[in-house]
Structure formats: C-alpha cells, structure tokens
Design a protein around this motif. Structure first.
Motif, PDB file in Angstrom:
ATOM      1  N   THR A 127       0.749  -1.266  -0.058  1.00 38.07           N
ATOM      2  CA  THR A 127      -0.010   0.049  -0.061  1.00 38.07           C
ATOM      3  C   THR A 127       0.828   1.085  -0.085  1.00 38.07           C
ATOM      4  O   THR A 127       0.252   2.295  -0.203  1.00 38.07           O
ATOM      5  N   GLY A 128       2.111   1.235   0.136  1.00 36.52           N
ATOM      6  CA  GLY A 128       2.927   2.379   0.406  1.00 36.52           C
ATOM      7  C   GLY A 128       2.827   3.030   1.776  1.00 36.52           C
ATOM      8  O   GLY A 128       3.277   4.272   1.861  1.00 36.52           O
ATOM      9  N   VAL A 129       1.858   2.998   2.740  1.00 35.81           N
ATOM     10  CA  VAL A 129       1.551   3.437   3.813  1.00 35.81           C
ATOM     11  C   VAL A 129       2.760   3.358   4.698  1.00 35.81           C
ATOM     12  O   VAL A 129       3.573   2.459   4.844  1.00 35.81           O
ATOM     13  N   ILE A 130       2.878   4.887   5.236  1.00 40.11           N
ATOM     14  CA  ILE A 130       4.318   4.926   5.971  1.00 40.11           C
ATOM     15  C   ILE A 130       4.000   5.095   7.574  1.00 40.11           C
ATOM     16  O   ILE A 130       2.763   5.724   7.990  1.00 40.11           O
ATOM     17  N   GLN A 131       4.548   4.163   8.347  1.00 45.94           N
ATOM     18  CA  GLN A 131       4.257   4.239   9.853  1.00 45.94           C
ATOM     19  C   GLN A 131       5.159   5.521  10.525  1.00 45.94           C
ATOM     20  O   GLN A 131       6.135   5.886   9.969  1.00 45.94           O
ATOM     21  N   ASP A 132       4.425   5.717  11.695  1.00 48.62           N
ATOM     22  CA  ASP A 132       5.299   6.861  12.413  1.00 48.62           C
ATOM     23  C   ASP A 132       6.208   6.128  13.494  1.00 48.62           C
ATOM     24  O   ASP A 132       5.993   5.972  14.601  1.00 48.62           O
ATOM     25  N   MET A 133       7.362   5.788  12.974  1.00 50.04           N
ATOM     26  CA  MET A 133       8.356   4.796  13.861  1.00 50.04           C
ATOM     27  C   MET A 133       8.655   5.669  15.071  1.00 50.04           C
ATOM     28  O   MET A 133       8.708   4.820  16.027  1.00 50.04           O
ATOM     29  N   ALA A 134       8.897   7.069  15.062  1.00 53.12           N
ATOM     30  CA  ALA A 134       9.299   7.357  16.367  1.00 53.12           C
ATOM     31  C   ALA A 134       8.223   7.461  17.374  1.00 53.12           C
ATOM     32  O   ALA A 134       8.814   7.146  18.637  1.00 53.12           O
ATOM     33  N   SER A 135       7.042   7.428  17.025  1.00 55.62           N
ATOM     34  CA  SER A 135       5.906   7.307  18.115  1.00 55.62           C
ATOM     35  C   SER A 135       6.097   5.751  18.596  1.00 55.62           C
ATOM     36  O   SER A 135       5.639   5.581  19.711  1.00 55.62           O
ATOM     37  N   LEU A 136       5.855   5.045  17.542  1.00 60.40           N
ATOM     38  CA  LEU A 136       5.780   3.751  17.835  1.00 60.40           C
ATOM     39  C   LEU A 136       6.922   3.037  18.674  1.00 60.40           C
ATOM     40  O   LEU A 136       6.837   2.350  19.764  1.00 60.40           O
ATOM     41  N   ALA A 137       8.329   3.545  18.377  1.00 57.49           N
ATOM     42  CA  ALA A 137       9.338   3.545  19.110  1.00 57.49           C
ATOM     43  C   ALA A 137       9.323   3.791  20.608  1.00 57.49           C
ATOM     44  O   ALA A 137       9.716   3.078  21.613  1.00 57.49           O
ATOM     45  N   ALA A 138       8.787   4.933  20.796  1.00 56.95           N
ATOM     46  CA  ALA A 138       8.551   5.495  22.150  1.00 56.95           C
ATOM     47  C   ALA A 138       7.392   4.370  23.046  1.00 56.95           C
ATOM     48  O   ALA A 138       7.847   4.099  24.249  1.00 56.95           O
ATOM     49  N   ILE A 139       6.769   3.904  22.437  1.00 62.88           N
ATOM     50  CA  ILE A 139       5.834   3.064  23.130  1.00 62.88           C
ATOM     51  C   ILE A 139       6.749   1.671  23.429  1.00 62.88           C
ATOM     52  O   ILE A 139       6.551   1.206  24.545  1.00 62.88           O
ATOM     53  N   VAL A 140       7.146   1.106  22.418  1.00 54.49           N
ATOM     54  CA  VAL A 140       8.090   0.081  22.630  1.00 54.49           C
ATOM     55  C   VAL A 140       9.076  -0.173  23.757  1.00 54.49           C
ATOM     56  O   VAL A 140       9.168  -0.658  24.493  1.00 54.49           O
ATOM     57  N   HIS A 141       9.920   1.226  23.767  1.00 54.86           N
ATOM     58  CA  HIS A 141      10.950   1.599  24.639  1.00 54.86           C
ATOM     59  C   HIS A 141      10.334   1.860  25.953  1.00 54.86           C
ATOM     60  O   HIS A 141      10.977   1.139  27.021  1.00 54.86           O
ATOM     61  N   ALA A 142       9.184   2.355  26.166  1.00 57.04           N
ATOM     62  CA  ALA A 142       8.443   2.564  27.440  1.00 57.04           C
ATOM     63  C   ALA A 142       8.317   1.303  28.372  1.00 57.04           C
ATOM     64  O   ALA A 142       7.989   1.221  29.524  1.00 57.04           O
ATOM     65  N   HIS A 143       8.005   0.152  27.471  1.00 57.40           N
ATOM     66  CA  HIS A 143       7.731  -1.020  27.818  1.00 57.40           C
ATOM     67  C   HIS A 143       9.132  -2.007  27.905  1.00 57.40           C
ATOM     68  O   HIS A 143       9.008  -3.272  28.089  1.00 57.40           O
ATOM     69  N   GLY A 144      10.315  -1.539  27.818  1.00 58.84           N
ATOM     70  CA  GLY A 144      11.494  -2.359  27.908  1.00 58.84           C
ATOM     71  C   GLY A 144      11.763  -3.134  26.623  1.00 58.84           C
ATOM     72  O   GLY A 144      12.438  -3.992  26.713  1.00 58.84           O
ATOM     73  N   GLY A 145      11.017  -2.951  25.422  1.00 57.53           N
ATOM     74  CA  GLY A 145      11.382  -3.560  24.445  1.00 57.53           C
ATOM     75  C   GLY A 145      12.296  -3.069  23.395  1.00 57.53           C
ATOM     76  O   GLY A 145      12.913  -2.061  23.573  1.00 57.53           O
ATOM     77  N   TRP A 146      12.507  -3.810  22.333  1.00 53.10           N
ATOM     78  CA  TRP A 146      13.334  -3.368  21.136  1.00 53.10           C
ATOM     79  C   TRP A 146      12.541  -3.475  19.870  1.00 53.10           C
ATOM     80  O   TRP A 146      11.605  -4.237  19.829  1.00 53.10           O
ATOM     81  N   LEU A 147      12.883  -2.458  19.098  1.00 52.38           N
ATOM     82  CA  LEU A 147      12.162  -2.267  18.032  1.00 52.38           C
ATOM     83  C   LEU A 147      13.018  -2.549  16.803  1.00 52.38           C
ATOM     84  O   LEU A 147      13.992  -2.057  16.392  1.00 52.38           O
ATOM     85  N   HIS A 148      12.415  -3.536  15.767  1.00 57.40           N
ATOM     86  CA  HIS A 148      13.021  -3.803  14.464  1.00 57.40           C
ATOM     87  C   HIS A 148      12.368  -3.236  13.447  1.00 57.40           C
ATOM     88  O   HIS A 148      10.914  -3.379  13.534  1.00 57.40           O
ATOM     89  N   SER A 149      12.665  -2.514  12.428  1.00 55.47           N
ATOM     90  CA  SER A 149      12.103  -1.911  11.169  1.00 55.47           C
ATOM     91  C   SER A 149      12.335  -2.714   9.890  1.00 55.47           C
ATOM     92  O   SER A 149      13.492  -2.675   9.818  1.00 55.47           O
ATOM     93  N   ASP A 150      11.394  -3.387   9.276  1.00 55.10           N
ATOM     94  CA  ASP A 150      11.900  -3.696   7.784  1.00 55.10           C
ATOM     95  C   ASP A 150      11.475  -2.469   7.022  1.00 55.10           C
ATOM     96  O   ASP A 150      10.489  -2.039   6.854  1.00 55.10           O
ATOM     97  N   ALA A 151      12.616  -1.866   6.964  1.00 54.23           N
ATOM     98  CA  ALA A 151      12.769  -0.644   6.021  1.00 54.23           C
ATOM     99  C   ALA A 151      13.051  -0.709   4.449  1.00 54.23           C
ATOM    100  O   ALA A 151      13.501   0.130   4.027  1.00 54.23           O
ATOM    101  N   VAL A 152      12.863  -1.924   3.919  1.00 51.95           N
ATOM    102  CA  VAL A 152      12.994  -2.457   2.435  1.00 51.95           C
ATOM    103  C   VAL A 152      12.676  -1.414   1.667  1.00 51.95           C
ATOM    104  O   VAL A 152      12.953  -0.699   0.773  1.00 51.95           O
ATOM    105  N   GLN A 153      11.154  -1.149   1.772  1.00 55.12           N
ATOM    106  CA  GLN A 153      10.443  -0.119   0.819  1.00 55.12           C
ATOM    107  C   GLN A 153      10.530   1.375   1.304  1.00 55.12           C
ATOM    108  O   GLN A 153      10.025   2.282   0.740  1.00 55.12           O
TER     109      GLN A 153
END
Length: 370
Positions: free
Chosen positions: A143-169
């Motif tokens: 679809t070409g839809v762009i995620q807001d990676m920074a805001s999602l990363a903030a949520i992940v890190h707030a819960h002690g998680g790690w964030l991977h992104s498939d940035a191929v496209q």
C-alpha cells in the motif's frame, strides 16, 4: 522490451547505472577481502566503502551495518536474537519474511488505513512482564503506507522492548534516520533501490545480542560466515549513494501517482485507493476494483505490455488475496480485486497514459450496459 511499461518497482527496481558501474568494476578486482595482502586489502576497501554508503542512507554508523544475502535474510536474523528470549510482536501487515519467522509471533492490529493501532500495541506490551521484540515495517510494500516509527518506538521502549523495522520499501523513498526513528534493528535490500539482487543489510545498535544465521567464518564481525559478495556489496553501496542523492526527485513521483489515481476513480467510481487516508510514499498506489479479480486485471495489463502486480512479489508468481488488505479490514472479494502500481525514477507521463488507457478497458466491465 522497449515497448513495455514497467510499473512494478516495489517488486524490484532496474539496476542503476551507478550500481552497474560499481558492480562491474568490483568484478575486475582479484582478492578475498579477508586476505591481508594488497589484493585482499583492495577488496576490503570496496566492502568498507559500501558499508559507509549503506550507513549514510540509513542515518547510522558503518559499525552498525552487517551485510546479508538480502532483506529476507536480514529480517530473519533480526528476529532470531541470541541470549535474550523475548516474545515477538509483529505488525499484522508485515512482509512474509517477518510474519513466518516464528510461530509464536503475536500480530499487532492495524486500522483501516494500515496504520499500527498504537493503543493495541501498548496493551500487548503491558500484558506480559517479559520484554518484547517488536517488528514493524516503516513502509508497507503493498500500500505504500508510512508508519510513524518514532512514536511507535517510544511505546516499545517505554515497556522495555526493542524495535526492529523492515525498512526495505522505505529506502530511497523517504529519509531514514535510524536514531531519530528509535529503531534498535533495521533491514535493507539492494534490489529495491536499484542495486543488484541477493544482497542486503541488517543494522543494529550496540548491545543487541544478534546471532549469526551462517557459521564457520569470521566475516562481518562473525555475524555472517562466508566470503563477502564483494561485487554485489559494491553495487549496493553505489545504489544507496544514488538513492540518497535522489530523495527529493523521488518525492515528485506523487504528481504522477495522483494523476493516475484521479483517472482511475473517474473511470471507475466504485474503485478504491487502499490506504489513501494515511501518509504514503510517493510511488505506490494500491487499487481495488470490485467485481474484477486481480488476476484478470494482471493478465489484461500484461497483454497490453504493462507490468503491475497484486500484493507482494515474493509468492512464487502466485496471485492470491492479500493478507495485508485483509488485516486492514477489506472483505475477501475486495482484497482479491486489488492491484499494486509502483513507480520509479524513470517513470513518465507516457507510462501513466498507457496505464489509464488499459484501465479504461478493464473498468468498462463494471459499467452498466447502455
């Protein structure tokens, strides 16, 4: 195939002249990059120069780059972490090379435009004290839809998680800044940006316990055994440099895409542009035409000398309804009537004219008889 119109750039891009020159030039070099003599050092220099070019495209440092055999391998390695048994959360619209890596992966839902449901992500992270690895595409391949990676990363890190992104496209289409996005891991692929097939990269911040998928050698800081694909890597680096330099020009493709979508809706008012309510990269349009299966559309376009696709191109040529579109809430029949049009740096007004003319003939099937 000079009379063909290529509108399937998200599947693979033509080899850039800069990448071709770098690849062919590297083929003339003798030497294993692990050898200490002059021939080996010159080969090593090609690899390290490319590492710097890949890092620059991703807003990262060269030390974070591990070369792989492509985006799929990079995704698999990212999700196969060693020494840290984390649960895995993945976006429901991810590429199969993320969705199929681990059977225990939990899908994070998306809304009707394909954007990650951030409240659902936060709830899934909070539901278990075990830290998570979260994998979310920066840009969806269908679809070409762009995620807001920074805001999602903030949520992940707030819960002690790690964030991977498939940035191929995302590569070559929008600016990538791994640090600003908050990504701990990020995957890239050469052939999506005009580099050669069969080479990619996994980028990781310090401290992430990656495990090699291939063992038996010290290459890539012991992260990928086997002699490096020097020519492919050199071509990848050159494609990254060219893509970074051409980002502003790529954004202008939205003019061609918008013209195509305006014509599509004028000729077939029942058609739908999937993901149009969300930010999208400039080159991609996912179009559903109710009542006309995607495979029928693809055959009509192919007979007219126009290459488009239905969903991902990584399914051995099979045409089936898209899991991406179903995750976005589309009914099976509509998801099975969607095609993807993706443009590139040498797409032209004439290409759009050819597409519109063929679309008009296809759309005529849906119009009431006079």
């Amino acid at each position: 195939m000079a009379d063909m119109v290529y509108l399937d750039w998200n599947a693979t891009a033509p080899l850039r002249p800069e990448a071709r020159a770098a690849l062919i030039g590297a083929l003339d070099h003798i030497g294993n990059p692990s050898s200490v003599h002059g021939f080996g050092r010159r080969a090593r220099r090609l690899v390290e120069d490319a590492r710097e070019q890949v890092a620059a495209l991703a807003g990262a440092s060269p030390a974070q780059v591990t070369f792989t055999g492509g985006g799929t391998e990079a995704n698999n390695q990212a999700l196969a972490l060693a020494g840290d048994k984390r649960r895995l959360l993945v976006g429901a619209t991810e590429h199969a090379s993320v969705l199929e890596v681990r059977a225990d992966a939990v899908a994070v839902p998306v809304d009707g435009d394909g954007l990650i449901d951030s409240a659902a992500l936060a709830a899934l992270l909070a539901a278990d004290s075990q830290p998570a690895l979260v994998s979310i595409q920066a840009v969806n391949n269908e679809t070409g839809v762009i995620q807001d990676m920074a805001s999602l990363a903030a949520i992940v890190h707030a819960h002690g998680g790690w964030l991977h992104s498939d940035a191929v496209q995302a590569a070559g289409r929008i600016p990538i800044d791994m640090a600003a996005w908050g990504c701990d891991l990020l995957s890239l692929s050469a052939h999506k940006i005009g580099g050669p097939h069969g080479v990619g990269a996994l980028l990781a911040v310090a401290g992430i316990p990656l495990a090699p998928l291939l063992r038996g050698g010290g290459q890539e800081r012991r992260m990928r055994a086997g002699t490096e694909n020097v020519a492919g890597i050199a071509g990848f680096g050159a494609a990254c440099a060219a893509s970074l330099a051409g980002l502003a020009d790529y954004a202008a493709l939205s003019l061609l895409r918008d013209r195509l979508e305006t014509a599509v809706l004028a000729l077939a008012p029942t058609a739908q542009i999937i993901g149009a309510g969300a930010p999208r990269v400039a080159n991609t349009s996912c179009i559903a035409l109710p009542g006309v299966p995607a495979n029928s559309q693809l055959m009509a376009f192919d007979l007219a000398g126009i290459a488009v696709s239905a969903g991902s191109a990584c399914s051995s040529g099979k045409v089936k309804s898209s899991h991406v579109l179903r995750a976005m809430g589309l009914e099976e029949a509509l998801a099975g009537a969607a095609i993807r049009v993706s443009l590139g740096w040498d797409s032209t007004e004439a290409d759009i004219d050819r597409f519109i003319a063929c679309w008009d003939r296809i759309a005529a099937r849906t119009r009431p008889a006079a």
